[in-house]
Design a protein around this motif. Structure first.
Motif, mmCIF file in Angstrom:
data_model
loop_
_atom_site.group_PDB
_atom_site.id
_atom_site.type_symbol
_atom_site.label_atom_id
_atom_site.label_comp_id
_atom_site.label_asym_id
_atom_site.label_seq_id
_atom_site.Cartn_x
_atom_site.Cartn_y
_atom_site.Cartn_z
ATOM 1 N N ASP A 74 0.803 -1.463 -0.235
ATOM 2 C CA ASP A 74 -0.253 -0.279 -0.189
ATOM 3 C C ASP A 74 0.849 1.229 -0.732
ATOM 4 N N ILE A 75 2.059 1.115 0.546
ATOM 5 C CA ILE A 75 2.114 2.813 0.997
ATOM 6 C C ILE A 75 2.726 3.127 0.275
ATOM 7 N N CYS A 76 4.236 2.280 -0.248
ATOM 8 C CA CYS A 76 5.548 2.699 -2.072
ATOM 9 C C CYS A 76 4.195 3.177 -2.897
ATOM 10 N N PRO A 77 2.827 1.937 -3.276
ATOM 11 C CA PRO A 77 2.874 2.688 -4.584
ATOM 12 C C PRO A 77 1.922 4.693 -4.016
ATOM 13 N N LEU A 78 1.277 4.256 -3.469
ATOM 14 C CA LEU A 78 0.708 5.489 -2.484
ATOM 15 C C LEU A 78 1.912 7.112 -2.247
ATOM 16 N N ASP A 79 3.147 6.769 -1.806
ATOM 17 C CA ASP A 79 3.964 8.088 -2.159
ATOM 18 C C ASP A 79 4.572 7.961 -3.652
ATOM 19 N N LEU A 80 4.646 7.098 -3.802
ATOM 20 C CA LEU A 80 4.971 7.080 -5.768
ATOM 21 C C LEU A 80 4.366 7.499 -6.705
ATOM 22 N N GLN A 81 2.851 7.431 -6.067
ATOM 23 C CA GLN A 81 1.430 8.380 -7.187
ATOM 24 C C GLN A 81 2.023 9.495 -6.696
#
Length: 208
Positions: A74-81
């Motif tokens: 969850d967190i990695c893709p949200l951060d990158l987005q």
């Protein structure tokens, strides 16, 4: 927050102790918040096209550095987005300055994040985003240089595991020195989980 991608406040405090005590005052005076911090160093890794890439290849460019892994739930893709949305907002404001910024994703899970996996992953966020992988030894070295913590959360030898890691998106200068942490964890007024506007504002503040 999933513990596979948590922010480790204690480790961050240790790694940034040299600059945090005066960070607010320095920022008010126009000095970079991470000025003087021991973050960053030379490396050679492999990009999403299978080519060798070194830290020196980015000399003269600002660099957005994010450490994570493609299996992060969850967190990695949200951060990158948020990072790439913020970058695109900044590019709309000033395309010339944005052209001097290179976003870079470095995996901390090289066993699973092979070249094809990294290529597929970074392509989901923005064509500008470069993805880097390497051997476990190469990744361990670069993570140490950038004060990044990571550790597998699972049984040895298992293929299905999570990776606990710190999450601090660094903005590095054209000289390779740290400038600031980009605020992906600050809420927007409209949505609790996002802050691309804050990222764009920080890029506008420091990219010359």
């Amino acid at each position: 927050m999933n513990k596979a991608c948590f922010s480790i406040a204690f480790l961050a405090a240790l790694s940034l102790a040299a600059c945090n005590s005066s960070q607010d005052g320095a920022a008010r005076q126009g000095e970079a918040p991470l000025a003087g911090a021991s973050i960053g160093g030379p490396f050679t890794l492999t990009n999403q096209d299978g080519a060798k890439v070194s830290w020196k290849d980015f000399d003269g460019q600002y660099r957005i550095m994010y450490f994570g892994y493609s299996y992060c739930p969850d967190i990695c893709p949200l951060d990158l987005q948020k990072l790439m949305q913020g970058y695109r907002q900044f590019a709309k404001q000033d395309s010339a300055r944005a052209a001097r910024v290179q976003p870079i994703f470095i995996t901390i899970d090289p066993e699973r994040d092979t070249v094809p996996v990294v290529k597929n992953y970074v392509s989901a966020f923005d064509p500008k985003l470069i993805g880097l992988t390497g051997t476990p030894e190469e990744i361990a070295k670069v993570a140490k240089e950038f004060a990044v913590y990571y550790a597998k959360d699972g049984k040895d030898g298992a293929s299905d595991y999570l990776v606990n890691h710190s999450r601090s998106p660094y903005l590095m200068g054209p000289d390779g020195k740290p400038i600031a942490i980009l605020p992906t964890d600050q809420p927007n007024t409209d949505e609790d989980e996002g802050s691309p506007q804050a990222v764009a504002a920080e890029l506008d503040r420091w990219v010359k």
